[in-house]
Design an enzyme around this catalytic site. Structure first.
Site, PDB file in Angstrom:
ATOM      1  N   ALA A  66       0.892  -1.272  -0.084  1.00  0.00           N
ATOM      2  CA  ALA A  66      -0.175  -0.146   0.004  1.00  0.00           C
ATOM      3  C   ALA A  66       0.699   1.113   0.017  1.00  0.00           C
ATOM      4  CB  ALA A  66      -0.866   0.020   1.237  1.00  0.00           C
ATOM      5  N   GLY A 109       0.459  -4.922   1.110  1.00  0.00           N
ATOM      6  CA  GLY A 109      -0.555  -4.971   0.115  1.00  0.00           C
ATOM      7  C   GLY A 109      -0.424  -5.687  -1.256  1.00  0.00           C
ATOM      8  N   GLU A 112      -0.696  -9.235  -0.487  1.00  0.00           N
ATOM      9  CA  GLU A 112      -2.412  -9.177  -0.163  1.00  0.00           C
ATOM     10  C   GLU A 112      -3.040  -9.280  -1.483  1.00  0.00           C
ATOM     11  OE1 GLU A 112      -2.001  -6.087   2.762  1.00  0.00           O
ATOM     12  OE2 GLU A 112      -2.687  -7.679   4.146  1.00  0.00           O
ATOM     13  N   GLU A 132       4.520  -5.260   7.285  1.00  0.00           N
ATOM     14  CA  GLU A 132       3.860  -4.079   7.995  1.00  0.00           C
ATOM     15  C   GLU A 132       4.294  -3.798   9.250  1.00  0.00           C
ATOM     16  OE1 GLU A 132       2.405  -6.306   6.126  1.00  0.00           O
ATOM     17  OE2 GLU A 132       0.849  -5.361   4.657  1.00  0.00           O
TER      18      GLU A 132
HETATM   19  N1  CO8 Z   1       4.645   3.180  -0.655  1.00  0.00           N
HETATM   20  C1  CO8 Z   1       5.066   4.274  -1.115  1.00  0.00           C
HETATM   21  N2  CO8 Z   1       6.318   4.522  -1.800  1.00  0.00           N
HETATM   22  C2  CO8 Z   1       6.911   3.386  -2.029  1.00  0.00           C
HETATM   23  C3  CO8 Z   1       6.519   1.896  -1.416  1.00  0.00           C
HETATM   24  C4  CO8 Z   1       5.190   2.008  -0.729  1.00  0.00           C
HETATM   25  N3  CO8 Z   1       4.934   0.883  -0.231  1.00  0.00           N
HETATM   26  N4  CO8 Z   1       7.596   1.226  -1.900  1.00  0.00           N
HETATM   27  C5  CO8 Z   1       8.511   1.976  -2.309  1.00  0.00           C
HETATM   28  N5  CO8 Z   1       7.980   3.058  -2.685  1.00  0.00           N
HETATM   29  C6  CO8 Z   1       8.635   4.180  -3.431  1.00  0.00           C
HETATM   30  C7  CO8 Z   1       9.920   4.667  -2.605  1.00  0.00           C
HETATM   31  O1  CO8 Z   1       9.426   5.735  -1.619  1.00  0.00           O
HETATM   32  C8  CO8 Z   1      11.039   5.140  -3.606  1.00  0.00           C
HETATM   33  O2  CO8 Z   1      10.329   6.430  -4.166  1.00  0.00           O
HETATM   34  P1  CO8 Z   1      11.400   7.917  -4.106  1.00  0.00           P
HETATM   35  O3  CO8 Z   1      12.409   7.577  -4.935  1.00  0.00           O
HETATM   36  O4  CO8 Z   1      10.384   8.850  -4.359  1.00  0.00           O
HETATM   37  O5  CO8 Z   1      11.869   7.968  -2.724  1.00  0.00           O
HETATM   38  C9  CO8 Z   1      10.501   4.416  -4.994  1.00  0.00           C
HETATM   39  O6  CO8 Z   1       9.367   3.641  -4.638  1.00  0.00           O
HETATM   40  C10 CO8 Z   1      11.624   3.202  -4.803  1.00  0.00           C
HETATM   41  O7  CO8 Z   1      11.837   2.456  -3.845  1.00  0.00           O
HETATM   42  P2  CO8 Z   1      13.074   2.446  -2.999  1.00  0.00           P
HETATM   43  O8  CO8 Z   1      14.053   3.584  -3.595  1.00  0.00           O
HETATM   44  O9  CO8 Z   1      13.102   2.140  -1.726  1.00  0.00           O
HETATM   45  O10 CO8 Z   1      13.654   1.012  -3.846  1.00  0.00           O
HETATM   46  P3  CO8 Z   1      14.755  -0.035  -3.154  1.00  0.00           P
HETATM   47  O11 CO8 Z   1      15.089  -1.026  -4.443  1.00  0.00           O
HETATM   48  O12 CO8 Z   1      15.862   0.406  -2.595  1.00  0.00           O
HETATM   49  O13 CO8 Z   1      13.780  -0.881  -2.031  1.00  0.00           O
HETATM   50  C11 CO8 Z   1      11.929  -1.853  -1.559  1.00  0.00           C
HETATM   51  C12 CO8 Z   1      12.796  -1.782  -2.509  1.00  0.00           C
HETATM   52  C13 CO8 Z   1      12.745  -3.056  -0.422  1.00  0.00           C
HETATM   53  C14 CO8 Z   1      10.625  -2.716  -1.945  1.00  0.00           C
HETATM   54  C15 CO8 Z   1      11.629  -0.867  -0.360  1.00  0.00           C
HETATM   55  O14 CO8 Z   1      10.903   0.175  -1.543  1.00  0.00           O
HETATM   56  C16 CO8 Z   1      10.445  -0.898   0.715  1.00  0.00           C
HETATM   57  O15 CO8 Z   1      10.856  -1.546   1.573  1.00  0.00           O
HETATM   58  N6  CO8 Z   1       9.122  -0.602   0.275  1.00  0.00           N
HETATM   59  C17 CO8 Z   1       8.247  -0.586   1.259  1.00  0.00           C
HETATM   60  C18 CO8 Z   1       7.776  -1.953   1.454  1.00  0.00           C
HETATM   61  C19 CO8 Z   1       6.600  -1.854   2.571  1.00  0.00           C
HETATM   62  O16 CO8 Z   1       6.845  -1.697   3.447  1.00  0.00           O
HETATM   63  N7  CO8 Z   1       5.279  -2.370   2.123  1.00  0.00           N
HETATM   64  C20 CO8 Z   1       4.187  -2.616   3.116  1.00  0.00           C
HETATM   65  C21 CO8 Z   1       3.609  -1.377   3.046  1.00  0.00           C
HETATM   66  S1  CO8 Z   1       2.249  -0.963   4.368  1.00  0.00           S
HETATM   67  C22 CO8 Z   1       1.231  -2.075   3.531  1.00  0.00           C
HETATM   68  O17 CO8 Z   1       1.189  -2.492   2.344  1.00  0.00           O
HETATM   69  C23 CO8 Z   1      -0.323  -2.209   4.363  1.00  0.00           C
HETATM   70  C24 CO8 Z   1      -1.313  -2.899   3.253  1.00  0.00           C
HETATM   71  C25 CO8 Z   1      -2.780  -2.821   3.952  1.00  0.00           C
HETATM   72  C26 CO8 Z   1      -3.361  -1.611   3.911  1.00  0.00           C
HETATM   73  C27 CO8 Z   1      -4.882  -1.615   4.168  1.00  0.00           C
HETATM   74  C28 CO8 Z   1      -5.614  -0.406   4.551  1.00  0.00           C
HETATM   75  C29 CO8 Z   1      -6.890  -0.632   5.173  1.00  0.00           C
END
Ligand code: CO8
Length: 258
Positions: A66, A109, A112, A132
């Protein structure tokens, strides 16, 4: 073809393709992605020329979760009142079988969303996880429920409590994915699988999908009752007569989806 902002949607034969397309955010699922995926899937679901849907992302990410930036400042009450992401339930409820073709990250997400699909094909580069817990929250789009049913309570607990990722081979051993394929073949394999499904009779596809859902949601006795009724009801379709006649006549069936 509809011009979406965050996805691409197209038809190939009887297969509807939805490709997540937010390259700058690793396909993070914001409300626009949700609205557009639900819209595209609902349109395919209402079109009897479509017998299967493929949902895919990019080589690097199916979806990295998400959109954290969109959610970060919300309060608990706002998340509840908005029913933030509630519309994903409409995607999970489409009648048409959905094949997820996962390459790269399927996190939070994203994992999921893959689990809302019926078949999960994974590239050997795929990585699955529910991180998460690292953000001070828990899975919120079905992860605690569907992952546990897919991989069992102990594997699910370890993944959700540590937030670690698993690679495609581990995901296949755990039962989370249907099949792992070389990354270069992922889209071809998804096309083959979805086209095979789409070549079947729609009423039997809908019935099979609904019966599989009943298995997840009910007791064994209820599920068996449901299956028995659904099986019998298919004998009132023209496609059942055609399928069985074709078998006897040693020819391929020609289904009309009636
Ligand atoms: N949300 C927003 N932006 C994201 C997300 C995300 N989940 N994942 C990556 N991005 C963005 C980064 O911020 C970055 O943007 P910017 O260049 O503007 O900073 C761009 O994508 C590229 O990402 P990275 O530079 O981090 O790329 P890497 O190759 O270094 O790392 C990873 C890749 C390991 C996947 C890393 O991006 C990461 O850890 N991402 C987050 C993963 C995460 O924590 N996901 C869970 C999110 S919470 C969730 O999904 C809850 C679901 C339930 C919601 C239900 C609501 C009711």
């Amino acid at each position: 073809m509809i011009d979406y902002e965050t996805i691409r949607s197209e038809t190939r034969g009887r297969v509807g393709w939805i490709t997540l397309h937010r390259p700058d955010a690793l396909n993070a699922l914001n409300t626009t992605v949700m609205r557009e995926v639900v819209d595209a899937a609902t349109r395919f679901d209402a079109d009897e020329r479509i017998g299967a849907i493929v949902l895919t992302g990019s080589e690097k990410a199916f979806a990295a979760g998400a959109d954290i930036k969109e959610m970060a400042d919300k309060s608990g009450l706002e998340m509840t009142m908005d029913d933030h992401f509630g519309a994903w339930a409409r995607f999970a409820a489409v009648r048409t079988p959905v094949v997820a073709a996962v390459s790269g990250y399927a996190l939070g997400g994203g994992c999921e969303l893959a689990m809302m699909c019926d078949v999960i094909l994974a590239a050997d580069t795929a990585r699955f996880g529910q991180p998460e817990i690292n953000l001070g929250v828990i899975p919120g789009m079905g992860g605690t429920q569907r992952l546990l049913r897919a991989v069992g309570p102990y594997k699910a607990a370890e993944l959700i409590l540590t937030g670690r990722m698993m690679d495609a081979a581990e995901a296949e051993r755990a039962g989370l994915v249907s099949r792992v394929v070389p990354a270069a073949d992922l889209l071809d394999e998804a096309d083959k699988t979805a086209s095979t499904i789409a070549g079947k009779s729609l009423p039997s596809l809908y019935a099979a999908k609904a019966a599989l859902a009943a298995a997840q949601e009910s007791s064994l006795a209820e599920g068996l009752r449901y299956e028995k009724q659904a099986f019998a009801a298919l004998f009132d379709t023209e496609d059942q007569k055609e399928g069985m006649a074709a078998f006897r006549e040693k020819r391929p069936p020609h289904f009309t989806h009636r």
